[in-house]
Design a protein around this motif. Sequence first.
Motif, mmCIF file in Angstrom:
data_model
loop_
_atom_site.group_PDB
_atom_site.id
_atom_site.type_symbol
_atom_site.label_atom_id
_atom_site.label_comp_id
_atom_site.label_asym_id
_atom_site.label_seq_id
_atom_site.Cartn_x
_atom_site.Cartn_y
_atom_site.Cartn_z
ATOM 1 N N ILE A 99 19.474 35.899 6.698
ATOM 2 C CA ILE A 99 20.416 35.159 5.859
ATOM 3 C C ILE A 99 19.673 34.411 4.749
ATOM 4 O O ILE A 99 20.100 34.388 3.594
ATOM 5 C CB ILE A 99 21.241 34.187 6.719
ATOM 6 C CG1 ILE A 99 22.174 34.973 7.659
ATOM 7 C CG2 ILE A 99 22.046 33.238 5.848
ATOM 8 C CD1 ILE A 99 22.938 34.097 8.637
ATOM 9 N N ALA B 79 18.619 36.832 2.052
ATOM 10 C CA ALA B 79 19.686 37.615 1.417
ATOM 11 C C ALA B 79 19.914 37.145 -0.017
ATOM 12 O O ALA B 79 19.674 35.988 -0.360
ATOM 13 C CB ALA B 79 20.972 37.487 2.226
ATOM 14 N N PRO B 80 20.381 38.040 -0.907
ATOM 15 C CA PRO B 80 20.678 37.665 -2.300
ATOM 16 C C PRO B 80 21.771 36.606 -2.361
ATOM 17 O O PRO B 80 22.593 36.483 -1.444
ATOM 18 C CB PRO B 80 21.150 38.992 -2.932
ATOM 19 C CG PRO B 80 20.629 40.064 -2.032
ATOM 20 C CD PRO B 80 20.591 39.479 -0.653
ATOM 21 N N ASP B 81 21.767 35.833 -3.432
ATOM 22 C CA ASP B 81 22.784 34.796 -3.614
ATOM 23 C C ASP B 81 24.174 35.430 -3.604
ATOM 24 O O ASP B 81 24.408 36.476 -4.217
ATOM 25 C CB ASP B 81 22.560 34.065 -4.939
ATOM 26 C CG ASP B 81 21.275 33.251 -4.923
ATOM 27 O OD1 ASP B 81 20.793 32.947 -3.819
ATOM 28 O OD2 ASP B 81 20.752 32.947 -6.017
ATOM 29 N N GLY B 82 25.101 34.770 -2.932
ATOM 30 C CA GLY B 82 26.465 35.264 -2.881
ATOM 31 C C GLY B 82 26.764 36.160 -1.700
ATOM 32 O O GLY B 82 27.914 36.537 -1.484
ATOM 33 N N THR B 83 25.734 36.516 -0.922
ATOM 34 C CA THR B 83 25.950 37.369 0.251
ATOM 35 C C THR B 83 26.625 36.558 1.358
ATOM 36 O O THR B 83 26.169 35.473 1.710
ATOM 37 C CB THR B 83 24.622 37.932 0.775
ATOM 38 O OG1 THR B 83 23.970 38.656 -0.265
ATOM 39 C CG2 THR B 83 24.866 38.864 1.963
ATOM 40 N N LEU B 84 27.706 37.081 1.886
ATOM 41 C CA LEU B 84 28.412 36.392 2.960
ATOM 42 C C LEU B 84 27.613 36.486 4.260
ATOM 43 O O LEU B 84 27.191 37.581 4.654
ATOM 44 C CB LEU B 84 29.797 37.008 3.164
ATOM 45 C CG LEU B 84 30.776 36.880 1.988
ATOM 46 C CD1 LEU B 84 32.065 37.625 2.306
ATOM 47 C CD2 LEU B 84 31.053 35.418 1.677
ATOM 48 N N SER C 275 28.464 39.108 6.842
ATOM 49 C CA SER C 275 28.168 40.514 6.547
ATOM 50 C C SER C 275 26.768 40.920 6.968
ATOM 51 O O SER C 275 26.415 42.101 6.914
ATOM 52 C CB SER C 275 28.339 40.787 5.049
ATOM 53 O OG SER C 275 27.356 40.069 4.291
ATOM 54 N N ILE C 276 25.946 39.953 7.397
ATOM 55 C CA ILE C 276 24.561 40.231 7.777
ATOM 56 C C ILE C 276 24.492 40.463 9.283
ATOM 57 O O ILE C 276 24.868 39.592 10.071
ATOM 58 C CB ILE C 276 23.636 39.081 7.357
ATOM 59 C CG1 ILE C 276 23.668 38.926 5.830
ATOM 60 C CG2 ILE C 276 22.209 39.322 7.847
ATOM 61 C CD1 ILE C 276 22.832 37.781 5.321
ATOM 62 N N ASN D 53 14.561 43.625 4.962
ATOM 63 C CA ASN D 53 15.453 42.838 4.133
ATOM 64 C C ASN D 53 14.885 42.649 2.730
ATOM 65 O O ASN D 53 15.615 42.674 1.739
ATOM 66 C CB ASN D 53 15.709 41.491 4.794
ATOM 67 C CG ASN D 53 16.933 40.800 4.247
ATOM 68 O OD1 ASN D 53 17.990 41.400 4.146
ATOM 69 N ND2 ASN D 53 16.759 39.547 3.869
ATOM 70 N N ASN E 25 16.471 43.758 -0.878
ATOM 71 C CA ASN E 25 16.623 42.890 -2.044
ATOM 72 C C ASN E 25 16.028 43.525 -3.286
ATOM 73 O O ASN E 25 16.598 43.458 -4.380
ATOM 74 C CB ASN E 25 15.964 41.535 -1.785
ATOM 75 C CG ASN E 25 16.671 40.745 -0.694
ATOM 76 O OD1 ASN E 25 17.829 41.009 -0.406
ATOM 77 N ND2 ASN E 25 15.967 39.799 -0.091
ATOM 78 N N GLN F 86 18.308 46.255 -4.499
ATOM 79 C CA GLN F 86 19.484 45.705 -5.158
ATOM 80 C C GLN F 86 19.145 45.215 -6.565
ATOM 81 O O GLN F 86 19.933 45.388 -7.502
ATOM 82 C CB GLN F 86 20.067 44.566 -4.328
ATOM 83 C CG GLN F 86 20.710 45.028 -3.028
ATOM 84 C CD GLN F 86 21.174 43.871 -2.159
ATOM 85 O OE1 GLN F 86 20.671 42.759 -2.291
ATOM 86 N NE2 GLN F 86 22.112 44.134 -1.268
#
Length: 259
Positions: free
Chosen positions: A135, A138-143, A146-147, A192, A196, A199
């Motif tokens: 978490i 994770a990229p900004d905005g990732t819920l 969802s992880i 992870n 990133n 993405q």
Amino acid sequence: MQKLISQFKYRLHQHYLRYETPGEGRANLPNHDLWNDRPESDWHWLCDKVYTAVDFIKVSKINAVNRNQQKYHHKGGARPFIQHAKKDHRDGKPLSLLDNWENLHKDGENWINDVAKEKHEEMKQMKNIVREKMIQEAPDGTLPDSIVVDVDSELRIMGEKLGRKGKSIRGVGVFPCMEVSNSYVTSSMATNTELNEMQGQIKQLSTHVLTLQKENEELKEQMMAFTAASQERQQSRVHQDNPYYDELGHFNLDDNLGS
């Protein structure tokens, strides 16, 4: 496959041991589901040459002692552990080996024993640590919902807490996809990080494509304007070079109409 063969041989021997004497065991074939219409002579050979052999009896006693020393047993029967997980997944449940391990070590809502409960709590805690790190990376905005911790990471957690030899996890079996490395956290973080990076590359490519599309539209407009201007100049040049147009320029329409 090797585990299935071992389980098959174990069940045959357990059937033989149900009877008080070797003669009674020899006289009673295993049930149809287990024996599957094999020749009766094969069963007699097992009873005469294997089950009564001194070395076999010695090894069987040692194995029985080892089984009795196991701290807990799962309730999955002869079916391989991974098959239970796949079945639950086909039934609509999320694919989680740790959740499946929990189900196989519970009798209803109660754990088989405290040792199994403690092992599961340790594995669950390690899984939560891995997920928290995912978490954070994770990229900004990732819920956060969802992880999900992948199966590979769960296998490494189980291997570390339950023990293993090569690709085989103690009490679970062999998983071909499992790596030998114990660095489950590092692996999850590396995966992870790679995600990133991918993405980011996709975002850059998308921006580049949009820029190219805009430049292409501008180029098309320039080409259309250039073509229109070129056609206009060509038409004007034709008029200038044709002597017929010069003659029309000096032609007095009123005088010719009056004559």
